[in-house]
Design a protein around this motif. Structure first.
Motif, PDB file in Angstrom:
ATOM      1  N   ASN A   1       0.822  -1.205   0.000  1.00 27.71           N
ATOM      2  CA  ASN A   1       0.000   0.000   0.000  1.00 27.71           C
ATOM      3  C   ASN A   1       0.859   1.258   0.000  1.00 27.71           C
ATOM      4  OD1 ASN A   1      -2.519  -1.198   0.033  1.00 27.71           O
ATOM      5  ND2 ASN A   1      -2.657  -1.242   2.257  1.00 27.71           N
TER       6      ASN A   1
ATOM      7  N   THR B   1       0.016   5.338   1.055  1.00 34.48           N
ATOM      8  CA  THR B   1      -0.969   6.260   1.619  1.00 34.48           C
ATOM      9  C   THR B   1      -0.327   7.612   1.855  1.00 34.48           C
ATOM     10  OG1 THR B   1      -2.079   4.423   2.753  1.00 34.48           O
ATOM     11  CG2 THR B   1      -2.646   6.647   3.483  1.00 34.48           C
TER      12      THR B   1
ATOM     13  N   GLU C   1     -11.322   0.483   4.151  1.00 35.07           N
ATOM     14  CA  GLU C   1     -10.626  -0.072   2.992  1.00 35.07           C
ATOM     15  C   GLU C   1     -11.604  -0.827   2.100  1.00 35.07           C
ATOM     16  OE1 GLU C   1      -6.407  -2.122   2.553  1.00 35.07           O
ATOM     17  OE2 GLU C   1      -7.873  -3.527   3.383  1.00 35.07           O
TER      18      GLU C   1
ATOM     19  N   LEU D   1      -7.285  -5.155  -6.072  1.00 33.13           N
ATOM     20  CA  LEU D   1      -6.904  -3.754  -5.947  1.00 33.13           C
ATOM     21  C   LEU D   1      -7.522  -3.206  -4.674  1.00 33.13           C
ATOM     22  CD1 LEU D   1      -7.585  -2.570  -9.624  1.00 33.13           C
ATOM     23  CD2 LEU D   1      -5.448  -3.449  -8.663  1.00 33.13           C
ATOM     24  N   THR D   2      -6.794  -2.358  -3.962  1.00 29.05           N
ATOM     25  CA  THR D   2      -7.306  -1.810  -2.710  1.00 29.05           C
ATOM     26  C   THR D   2      -7.298  -0.285  -2.752  1.00 29.05           C
ATOM     27  OG1 THR D   2      -5.144  -1.715  -1.593  1.00 29.05           O
ATOM     28  CG2 THR D   2      -6.359  -3.790  -1.461  1.00 29.05           C
ATOM     29  N   ALA D   3      -8.260   0.300  -2.072  1.00 21.30           N
ATOM     30  CA  ALA D   3      -8.315   1.747  -1.867  1.00 21.30           C
ATOM     31  C   ALA D   3      -8.637   1.969  -0.401  1.00 21.30           C
ATOM     32  CB  ALA D   3      -9.370   2.392  -2.756  1.00 21.30           C
ATOM     33  N   ASN D   4      -7.914   2.874   0.255  1.00 16.40           N
ATOM     34  CA  ASN D   4      -8.102   3.037   1.694  1.00 16.40           C
ATOM     35  C   ASN D   4      -8.107   4.506   2.088  1.00 16.40           C
ATOM     36  OD1 ASN D   4      -5.231   3.882   2.744  1.00 16.40           O
ATOM     37  ND2 ASN D   4      -4.873   2.203   1.311  1.00 16.40           N
TER      38      ASN D   4
ATOM     39  N   PHE E   1      -5.432   9.199   2.180  1.00 24.32           N
ATOM     40  CA  PHE E   1      -6.014   8.312   1.176  1.00 24.32           C
ATOM     41  C   PHE E   1      -4.893   7.549   0.489  1.00 24.32           C
ATOM     42  CE2 PHE E   1      -8.871  11.940   1.577  1.00 24.32           C
ATOM     43  CZ  PHE E   1     -10.089  11.312   1.824  1.00 24.32           C
TER      44      PHE E   1
ATOM     45  N   PHE F   1      -3.807   3.642  -1.977  1.00 19.56           N
ATOM     46  CA  PHE F   1      -4.183   2.553  -2.880  1.00 19.56           C
ATOM     47  C   PHE F   1      -3.121   1.480  -2.772  1.00 19.56           C
ATOM     48  CE2 PHE F   1      -1.654   5.666  -5.140  1.00 19.56           C
ATOM     49  CZ  PHE F   1      -0.700   4.887  -5.787  1.00 19.56           C
TER      50      PHE F   1
END
Length: 209
Positions: free
Chosen positions: A35, A37, A177, A188-191, A201, A203
């Motif tokens: 990740n 951020t 998340e 795929l991740t977004a947090n 924020f 990814f």
């Protein structure tokens, strides 16, 4: 006599299926995750960049471990000629338990140790650049409670609140998340995270195993 190998094979397959079903959960617990951020504050222009390697593993149907390694970098610009860059590493080792509230919703509770090390402060000015790495390593602890929700085969959503205490600092951090599975073992991740007046924020990529 041929029945004996056949019975042993069937018993082995049945045992494997039982073991797999016992460990089955629609929410991801076994993965490697990378990740990035970026965290900013409302009143100052000194963003914090975080690069994270997270490893999670399901040890039993209700017990899991989470290991994280974070690289933190914050740059503060005083003016055009003066800036301070602070970097450090954080290692987090947690053990947790999951409680199934619904076939698609888990309640998670975890806690463990936080270790901060390799802190370095670099000061740049018109007179030159100086670096100070004479800082003590710090040990602390954290505890978190969260909800992990499985919306579909492709989408998961995780929210949690964590208390983190290390050195002279203690914060309550809220995070969310979204995990979108694009391949059987790739997501795929977004947090997003929030603590005090800071909002971040990010990814990343998640590799399931």
């Amino acid at each position: 006599m041929k029945l004996i190998p056949l019975c042993l094979t069937l018993a082995s397959l049945f045992s494997s299926a039982t073991f797999a079903n016992a460990f089955y959960t629609p929410v991801s617990y076994r993965y490697y995750q990378l990740n990035y951020t970026k965290v900013t504050a409302e009143d100052v222009d000194d963003p914090l960049s975080m690069y994270q390697l997270n490893i999670s593993n399901l040890l039993s149907p209700f017990l899991f471990s989470r290991t994280s390694l974070h690289y933190l970098s914050r740059e503060t610009e005083t003016d055009v000629s003066n800036a301070t860059t602070t970097t450090s590493m954080q290692a987090i080792l947690n053990m947790g338990t999951r409680l199934v509230l619904h076939p698609r919703v888990d309640l998670t509770i975890e806690s463990g140790a936080v270790y901060e090390f390799a802190k370095e402060v670099e000061v740049k000015s018109s007179a030159g650049t100086s670096t100070n790495d004479d800082y003590d390593n710090e040990v602390g602890f954290n505890a978190a409670v969260g909800l992990a929700m499985h919306f579909s085969h492709q989408l998961e959503f995780i929210i949690d609140a964590a208390y983190i205490d290390i050195g002279d600092h203690a914060d309550i951090e809220y995070s969310a998340e979204m995990v979108a599975h694009v391949l059987p073992n790739l997501a795929l991740t977004a947090n997003g995270i929030m603590y005090e007046e800071n909002i971040g924020f990010g990814f990343g990529l998640q590799f399931d195993f």
